[in-house]
Design an enzyme around this catalytic site. Structure first.
Site, mmCIF file in Angstrom:
data_model
loop_
_atom_site.group_PDB
_atom_site.id
_atom_site.type_symbol
_atom_site.label_atom_id
_atom_site.label_comp_id
_atom_site.label_asym_id
_atom_site.label_seq_id
_atom_site.Cartn_x
_atom_site.Cartn_y
_atom_site.Cartn_z
ATOM 1 N N ARG A 87 0.840 -1.221 0.000
ATOM 2 C CA ARG A 87 0.000 0.000 0.000
ATOM 3 C C ARG A 87 0.863 1.255 0.000
ATOM 4 O O ARG A 87 0.535 2.245 -0.653
ATOM 5 C CB ARG A 87 -0.926 -0.027 1.223
ATOM 6 C CG ARG A 87 -2.030 -1.014 1.027
ATOM 7 C CD ARG A 87 -2.845 -1.305 2.250
ATOM 8 N NE ARG A 87 -3.772 -2.382 1.902
ATOM 9 C CZ ARG A 87 -4.307 -3.234 2.757
ATOM 10 N NH1 ARG A 87 -4.044 -3.145 4.052
ATOM 11 N NH2 ARG A 87 -5.119 -4.166 2.330
ATOM 12 N N GLU A 116 -4.849 -3.123 -4.044
ATOM 13 C CA GLU A 116 -4.129 -3.284 -2.764
ATOM 14 C C GLU A 116 -5.082 -2.978 -1.614
ATOM 15 O O GLU A 116 -4.684 -2.426 -0.580
ATOM 16 C CB GLU A 116 -2.893 -2.357 -2.697
ATOM 17 C CG GLU A 116 -1.921 -2.525 -3.832
ATOM 18 C CD GLU A 116 -0.846 -3.580 -3.608
ATOM 19 O OE1 GLU A 116 -0.593 -3.914 -2.445
ATOM 20 O OE2 GLU A 116 -0.293 -4.075 -4.600
HETATM 21 C C1 LIG Z 1 -5.776 -3.105 -12.930
HETATM 22 C C2 LIG Z 1 -5.945 -4.027 -11.784
HETATM 23 C C3 LIG Z 1 -4.885 -4.841 -11.393
HETATM 24 C C4 LIG Z 1 -5.036 -5.731 -10.328
HETATM 25 N N1 LIG Z 1 -3.996 -6.560 -9.993
HETATM 26 C C5 LIG Z 1 -4.191 -7.526 -9.065
HETATM 27 C C6 LIG Z 1 -3.188 -8.524 -8.832
HETATM 28 O O1 LIG Z 1 -2.102 -8.491 -9.412
HETATM 29 N N2 LIG Z 1 -3.446 -9.509 -7.934
HETATM 30 C C7 LIG Z 1 -4.633 -9.592 -7.263
HETATM 31 O O2 LIG Z 1 -4.792 -10.502 -6.460
HETATM 32 N N3 LIG Z 1 -5.616 -8.657 -7.474
HETATM 33 C C8 LIG Z 1 -5.431 -7.657 -8.369
HETATM 34 N N4 LIG Z 1 -6.418 -6.726 -8.612
HETATM 35 C C9 LIG Z 1 -7.691 -6.869 -7.937
HETATM 36 C C10 LIG Z 1 -7.986 -5.783 -6.896
HETATM 37 O O3 LIG Z 1 -7.185 -6.006 -5.760
HETATM 38 C C11 LIG Z 1 -9.491 -5.837 -6.600
HETATM 39 O O4 LIG Z 1 -10.151 -5.328 -7.749
HETATM 40 C C12 LIG Z 1 -9.862 -5.051 -5.372
HETATM 41 O O5 LIG Z 1 -9.394 -5.677 -4.208
HETATM 42 C C13 LIG Z 1 -11.377 -4.868 -5.233
HETATM 43 O O6 LIG Z 1 -12.045 -6.079 -5.373
HETATM 44 P P1 LIG Z 1 -13.307 -6.183 -6.378
HETATM 45 O O7 LIG Z 1 -12.877 -5.612 -7.670
HETATM 46 O O8 LIG Z 1 -13.787 -7.571 -6.342
HETATM 47 O O9 LIG Z 1 -14.385 -5.213 -5.759
HETATM 48 P P2 LIG Z 1 -15.459 -5.577 -4.605
HETATM 49 O O10 LIG Z 1 -14.763 -6.188 -3.443
HETATM 50 O O11 LIG Z 1 -16.582 -6.313 -5.226
HETATM 51 O O12 LIG Z 1 -15.943 -4.133 -4.187
HETATM 52 C C14 LIG Z 1 -16.937 -3.389 -4.917
HETATM 53 C C15 LIG Z 1 -17.171 -2.081 -4.155
HETATM 54 O O13 LIG Z 1 -17.693 -2.373 -2.837
HETATM 55 C C16 LIG Z 1 -16.855 -1.795 -1.855
HETATM 56 N N5 LIG Z 1 -16.819 -2.655 -0.670
HETATM 57 C C17 LIG Z 1 -16.617 -3.993 -0.620
HETATM 58 N N6 LIG Z 1 -16.673 -4.433 0.649
HETATM 59 C C18 LIG Z 1 -16.909 -3.358 1.430
HETATM 60 C C19 LIG Z 1 -17.101 -3.135 2.838
HETATM 61 N N7 LIG Z 1 -16.999 -4.137 3.708
HETATM 62 N N8 LIG Z 1 -17.371 -1.892 3.272
HETATM 63 C C20 LIG Z 1 -17.449 -0.853 2.403
HETATM 64 N N9 LIG Z 1 -17.271 -0.986 1.073
HETATM 65 C C21 LIG Z 1 -17.008 -2.208 0.591
HETATM 66 C C22 LIG Z 1 -15.480 -1.697 -2.505
HETATM 67 O O14 LIG Z 1 -14.658 -0.738 -1.861
HETATM 68 C C23 LIG Z 1 -15.859 -1.309 -3.921
HETATM 69 O O15 LIG Z 1 -16.114 0.079 -3.996
HETATM 70 C C24 LIG Z 1 -6.261 -5.784 -9.633
HETATM 71 C C25 LIG Z 1 -7.320 -4.940 -10.019
HETATM 72 C C26 LIG Z 1 -7.170 -4.068 -11.070
HETATM 73 C C27 LIG Z 1 -8.329 -3.190 -11.467
#
Ligand SMILES: Cc1cc2nc3c(=O)[nH]c(=O)nc-3n(C[C@H](O)[C@H](O)[C@H](O)COP(=O)(O)OP(=O)(O)OC[C@H]3O[C@@H](n4cnc5c(N)ncnc54)[C@H](O)[C@@H]3O)c2cc1C
Length: 380
Positions: A241, A362
């Site tokens: 982070r 992250e």
């Molecule tokens: C370009 C890119 C590169 C990436 N690279 C990697 C990688 O190398 N390895 C890897 O493992 N991952 C990777 N990721 C994944 C990234 O870590 C996830 O997209 C991120 O953790 C969010 O998960 P999600 O997309 O499933 O969103 P979700 O978890 O479905 O969240 C959707 C929305 O709900 C909100 N939310 C969810 N839970 C809560 C809560 N309890 N309280 C309040 N708000 C909440 C979130 O903040 C978000 O706004 C990458 C993503 C991108 C876009």
């Protein structure tokens, strides 16, 4: 209290800035168009010790503090935040191998990670679980001398590009205690990749799904102990982070500096636009935001380095604040360039696109708030 960087830390920053200017900046747009970063870049960065920035020196790494490592990412991001952030993921993996890998795993993987002959990806997120990462479903069935993995990882930076993947998978019960981490090498039977994701920013980094269909992994590729993989995966994230925040800070500083130069030359209503007081106030606001972001980031890195009890909270606060400040600043810089800011030639629109995702990965910035609030409530 001393807020100055040490001469050694300044030297680390300067070295990273210079290699970024020479080896990354001239090609960043081309790599973005091509959707990939040439492998030939990595050994050049590895020669400077960037393959294992905080792997300890006795294991062949650079042994930098987390604070010094953030300076590398801040400096490289002045040339391209997408390349810098990609390097951060590899470094997170290298440190995991050092911390949790058996002697055999360290011997097999660490030297190649440090020279960057092998590039590593980190696979936690799945199509059905991102923020709620402990709900991951990729299953690893143990046979006599191997695991067979079945499942899909989503959004993997370096998917289909990397030489090896650290994969968090389920070997036991539901929840975090049933998660283990294994290293899977490219070419493993049953390993395949989805199509290239078409993204807003970070376009030079290839992002794909990583798929496992009874993918066979030797049992000795288990990192540490079964059932501890989630803890290992989370331990890397405090520093990750900080690195992402540093990428936002470096890019925003570069954008502000370019904007200062542009405003001196661009004329409107008979004077250069930097003479309008309304715009001077915007410059001042951006400078204040970036100074605040810098102090918060350096303090969080110092807390992580010194093992402060509230280091996780500090890293979460820094990640949220700096990534949002960075995005606000590059957006304002685009505005101050007028229509030219919207053109790729001026380099600002790329930064707006690249930095946006720093608020999402992250751990999203909502999850950062969750971490901060939980600590506040627990400390009441
Ligand atoms: C370009 C890119 C590169 C990436 N690279 C990697 C990688 O190398 N390895 C890897 O493992 N991952 C990777 N990721 C994944 C990234 O870590 C996830 O997209 C991120 O953790 C969010 O998960 P999600 O997309 O499933 O969103 P979700 O978890 O479905 O969240 C959707 C929305 O709900 C909100 N939310 C969810 N839970 C809560 C809560 N309890 N309280 C309040 N708000 C909440 C979130 O903040 C978000 O706004 C990458 C993503 C991108 C876009």
């Amino acid at each position: 209290m001393d807020f100055a960087l040490s001469p050694e830390a300044e030297a680390v920053f300067d070295m990273a800035r210079d290699v970024g200017r020479a080896e990354i900046a001239p090609h960043a747009r081309e790599w973005e168009r091509e959707g990939t970063i040439p492998r030939a870049l990595w050994p050049k960065l590895a020669e400077l010790g960037f393959g294992g920035l905080y792997v300890s020196a006795d294991k062949g790494g650079s042994g930098l503090s987390r604070l010094e490592a953030t300076l590398v990412f801040e400096a490289l991001s002045q040339s391209c935040p997408s390349v810098a952030a990609f390097l951060s993921i590899h470094n997170m993996c290298a440190k995991m191998i050092e911390l949790y890998g058996s002697e055999d795993l360290q011997e097999r993987f660490l030297p190649r990670a440090l020279t960057m002959e092998s590039f590593f990806s980190y696979c936690l997120t799945e199509p059905g679980s991102g923020s709620d990462a402990a709900a991951l479903k990729t299953r690893a069935e143990r046979t006599n001398d191997s695991y067979a993995l079945t499942g899909t990882k989503a959004f993997i930076s370096g998917g289909g590009y990397s030489d090896a993947y650290i994969v968090m998978c389920r070997t036991g019960e539901a929840g975090p205690r049933g998660v283990s981490a294994v290293i899977i090498e490219d070419g493993a039977p049953g390993l395949s990749f989805g199509g290239l994701e078409d993204k807003m920013g970070w376009r030079s980094q290839p992002t794909r799904q990583v798929q496992f269909d009874a993918c066979v992994v030797p049992a000795e590729n288990l990192l540490g102990e079964e059932g501890h993989g989630f803890r290992y995966a989370m331990a890397g994230l405090d520093g990750g982070r900080l690195n992402i925040a540093a990428c936002s800070l470096g890019a925003a500083r570069a954008a502000l500096s370019a904007t200062l130069g542009y405003m001196a030359e661009r004329k409107a209503f008979g004077q250069s636009i930097d003479q309008f007081q309304a715009l001077q106030f915007r410059l001042a606001d951006m400078e204040i935001e970036l100074e605040a972001a810098t102090v918060l980031l350096r303090q969080a890195a110092w807390k992580l380095d010194t093992g402060a009890a509230d280091a996780t909270k500090a890293c979460a606060m820094a990640k949220k604040f700096v990534t949002e400040a960075g995005s606000r600043v590059v957006d304002q810089c685009l505005q101050l360039h007028g229509g030219y800011g919207y053109l790729a030639d001026y380099g600002i629109e790329k930064l707006v696109r690249d930095l946006r995702v720093h608020q999402i990965l992250e751990g999203t910035n909502e999850i950062m708030r969750l971490i901060v609030a939980r600590q506040m409530l627990a400390a009441r």
